[in-house]
Write a protein that holds these residues in place. Sequence first.
Motif, PDB file in Angstrom:
ATOM      1  N   ASP A 189       0.397  -1.263   1.743  1.00  0.00           N
ATOM      2  CA  ASP A 189      -0.607  -1.437   2.881  1.00  0.00           C
ATOM      3  C   ASP A 189      -0.224  -2.662   3.478  1.00  0.00           C
ATOM      4  O   ASP A 189      -0.887  -3.263   4.399  1.00  0.00           O
ATOM      5  N   THR A 238      -0.562  -1.311   7.304  1.00  0.00           N
ATOM      6  CA  THR A 238      -1.681  -1.018   7.923  1.00  0.00           C
ATOM      7  C   THR A 238      -2.929  -2.198   7.544  1.00  0.00           C
ATOM      8  O   THR A 238      -3.844  -1.966   8.475  1.00  0.00           O
ATOM      9  N   ASP A 239      -2.913  -2.830   6.585  1.00  0.00           N
ATOM     10  CA  ASP A 239      -3.934  -3.625   6.319  1.00  0.00           C
ATOM     11  C   ASP A 239      -3.797  -5.114   6.373  1.00  0.00           C
ATOM     12  O   ASP A 239      -4.478  -5.991   6.663  1.00  0.00           O
ATOM     13  N   ALA A 271      -7.455   2.108   1.430  1.00  0.00           N
ATOM     14  CA  ALA A 271      -5.949   1.831   1.738  1.00  0.00           C
ATOM     15  C   ALA A 271      -5.092   2.841   0.995  1.00  0.00           C
ATOM     16  O   ALA A 271      -4.230   2.588   0.425  1.00  0.00           O
TER      17      ALA A 271
END
Length: 226
Positions: A132, A135-136, A191
């Motif tokens: 992740d 993305t995070d 996630a």
Amino acid sequence: MPVPVLTVDGPSGSGKGTLAQTLAQHLGWHLLDSGALYRIVGLVAVEQGVDFDDEIGLAAIAGHLDIRFTPANPGEPAAVLLSGRDISSDVRSEQSGYYASRVAVFSAVRSGLLALQRGFAKAPGLVADGRDMGTDVFTDAPLKIFLTASAEQRAERRYKQLIDKGESVNLAALLEDIRLRDKRDSERAIAPLRPASDAVLIDSTALNREEVFQRVIELLRLRSLI
Ligand code: C5P
């Protein structure tokens, strides 16, 4: 000038760990092996008798880790020090991979590790390896790679690694295991494993390590990051 971050995400066995390590060494950038952090939370939980269902207890561990990755020789993974103690071989065991996947499902654990992970972004740059990262954790990263390979290819690579280590393994069972893990990782509520919308997808099924490495170097140049 913000510190450049290159994120490398993808499923287990895609070769992202080796790619991230090679890139960090080549560029002279820092390396974040985020999987190791989840593995360590699992190992510490077992050591302290914290249950894998105890989200609060696990998050407390995640928020207080004293971890150092010591620089490695070229081609070798860094040693992992937990409060000064070398736990490298435990971190790389199959068992700790299982522990990691148990603790990684909790949002409190994931957010407990955020500050620690972001702290790795230091000059001259960071290569962040995980699930992740794009993305995070490093949503503003100027280059995000999502590395995949077919489940069959990944099972075969894992098979070879384990045979080389002298372990007796069954290819069909490994493939089944990889398919199940892919499903669990991509369908989990928190996630889930998926490429960031601005990630560059690289399928390494038909590419060797050098070809994948060169492709990323080319992308870094195109984006004026090196
Ligand atoms: O990459 P590695 O095999 O060390 O990761 C172990 C496990 O930790 C993964 O299967 C996944 O469940 C979890 N993980 C995660 N997010 C990351 C890195 C690893 O959820 N950024």
